[in-house]
Enzyme design. Structure first.
Site, PDB file in Angstrom:
ATOM      1  CG  PHE A 186      -2.172   0.740   1.112  1.00 33.30           C
ATOM      2  CD1 PHE A 186      -3.367   0.075   0.898  1.00 33.30           C
ATOM      3  CD2 PHE A 186      -2.187   2.128   1.194  1.00 33.30           C
ATOM      4  CE1 PHE A 186      -4.567   0.775   0.763  1.00 33.30           C
ATOM      5  CE2 PHE A 186      -3.370   2.836   1.072  1.00 33.30           C
ATOM      6  CZ  PHE A 186      -4.562   2.160   0.858  1.00 33.30           C
TER       7      PHE A 186
ATOM      8  CB  ALA B  51       0.692  -0.310   7.421  1.00 33.82           C
TER       9      ALA B  51
ATOM     10  CG  HIS C 201     -10.296   2.681   8.393  1.00 31.57           C
ATOM     11  ND1 HIS C 201     -11.534   2.785   8.992  1.00 31.57           N
ATOM     12  CD2 HIS C 201     -10.522   2.223   7.147  1.00 31.57           C
ATOM     13  CE1 HIS C 201     -12.458   2.408   8.136  1.00 31.57           C
ATOM     14  NE2 HIS C 201     -11.871   2.069   7.002  1.00 31.57           N
TER      15      HIS C 201
HETATM   16  N1  INI Z   1      -2.517   0.555   4.444  1.00 32.08           N
HETATM   17  C1  INI Z   1      -1.386   1.252   4.465  1.00 32.08           C
HETATM   18  O1  INI Z   1      -0.303   0.657   4.538  1.00 32.08           O
HETATM   19  N2  INI Z   1      -1.400   2.607   4.403  1.00 32.08           N
HETATM   20  C2  INI Z   1      -2.571   3.301   4.295  1.00 32.08           C
HETATM   21  O2  INI Z   1      -2.514   4.560   4.242  1.00 32.08           O
HETATM   22  C3  INI Z   1      -3.784   2.578   4.258  1.00 32.08           C
HETATM   23  N3  INI Z   1      -5.037   3.273   4.103  1.00 32.08           N
HETATM   24  O3  INI Z   1      -5.027   4.431   3.701  1.00 32.08           O
HETATM   25  O4  INI Z   1      -6.108   2.704   4.315  1.00 32.08           O
HETATM   26  C4  INI Z   1      -3.740   1.169   4.351  1.00 32.08           C
HETATM   27  N4  INI Z   1      -4.868   0.438   4.346  1.00 32.08           N
HETATM   28  C5  INI Z   1      -4.862  -0.991   4.182  1.00 32.08           C
HETATM   29  C6  INI Z   1      -4.622  -1.767   5.482  1.00 32.08           C
HETATM   30  O5  INI Z   1      -3.284  -1.639   5.904  1.00 32.08           O
HETATM   31  C7  INI Z   1      -4.907  -3.247   5.308  1.00 32.08           C
HETATM   32  O6  INI Z   1      -4.093  -3.773   4.296  1.00 32.08           O
HETATM   33  C8  INI Z   1      -6.375  -3.538   4.949  1.00 32.08           C
HETATM   34  O7  INI Z   1      -7.248  -2.910   5.872  1.00 32.08           O
HETATM   35  C9  INI Z   1      -6.652  -5.058   4.989  1.00 32.08           C
HETATM   36  O8  INI Z   1      -6.441  -5.589   6.301  1.00 32.08           O
END
Ligand code: INI
Length: 169
Positions: free
Chosen positions: A22, A56, A88
């Site tokens: 991400f 993350a 979130h």
């Molecule tokens: N994951 C990130 O690494 N950075 C972000 O800014 C982010 N946002 O914006 O939502 C993000 N979302 C995904 C999250 O980490 C999970 O992969 C997802 O919720 C599935 O568990």
């Protein structure tokens, strides 16, 4: 008086890097800087294992598994959580930092926090820029120092590891 301090020499040490996809325009830069810092400190390619996860939020579980495998002397966690993009933000940031700290405690291995938590994309890019300002460089240098320090400290791994060994007996 005896003083103990880790050195910045990666020769003979093994490193795991958990990096999230991400915001990969940022995390790719963190990874490149971390690899560069490890290499410059003497780590060979075969001493480095890169594990990719979707976001993350998934970093802690992979970091914990990698740390508990004992294949590495330290694990480096790299990610980018950007407030502008998610309602979130607080939940993800809090869970990632808590999970990474817990992975270190439960494995008795340095698990280094190299996850950016910023308000904007610009702030994230600033922290993933040239090596001297790149958080990937800083995370790698911390991992090298802590891996070396743990060797110098000696002793036995913490309760989590002991109980796993005991279970095998
Ligand atoms: N994951 C990130 O690494 N950075 C972000 O800014 C982010 N946002 O914006 O939502 C993000 N979302 C995904 C999250 O980490 C999970 O992969 C997802 O919720 C599935 O568990």
């Amino acid at each position: 008086m005896k003083e103990i301090e880790g050195h910045h020499d990666a020769k003979g040490l093994h490193f795991g890097i958990v990096v999230s996809r991400f915001n990969d325009f940022v995390t790719g830069q963190l990874l490149a800087a971390a690899l560069d810092a490890l290499t410059k400190a003497g780590a060979a390619e075969e001493q480095i294992e890169v594990v990719r996860v979707p976001g993350a939020f998934e970093i802690p579980i992979a970091a914990r598994r990698l740390a508990r495998s004992r294949r590495c002397d330290a694990v480096i966690c790299l990610g980018a959580v950007i407030r502008g993009e998610t309602p979130h933000f607080e939940y993800i940031s809090a869970e990632v930092s808590r999970g990474i700290a817990q992975a270190a405690w439960e494995s008795d291995l340095p698990v280094v926090f190299g996850v950016l938590t910023t308000d904007t994309v610009e702030q994230a890019m600033e922290r993933a820029g040239p090596p001297e300002r790149n958080r990937g460089t800083e995370a790698a240098r911390t991992a090298i120092e802590m891996a070396d320090l743990m060797k110098r400290l000696g002793g036995t791994p913490g309760p989590g590891i002991r109980s796993r060994r005991a279970r095998r007996r």
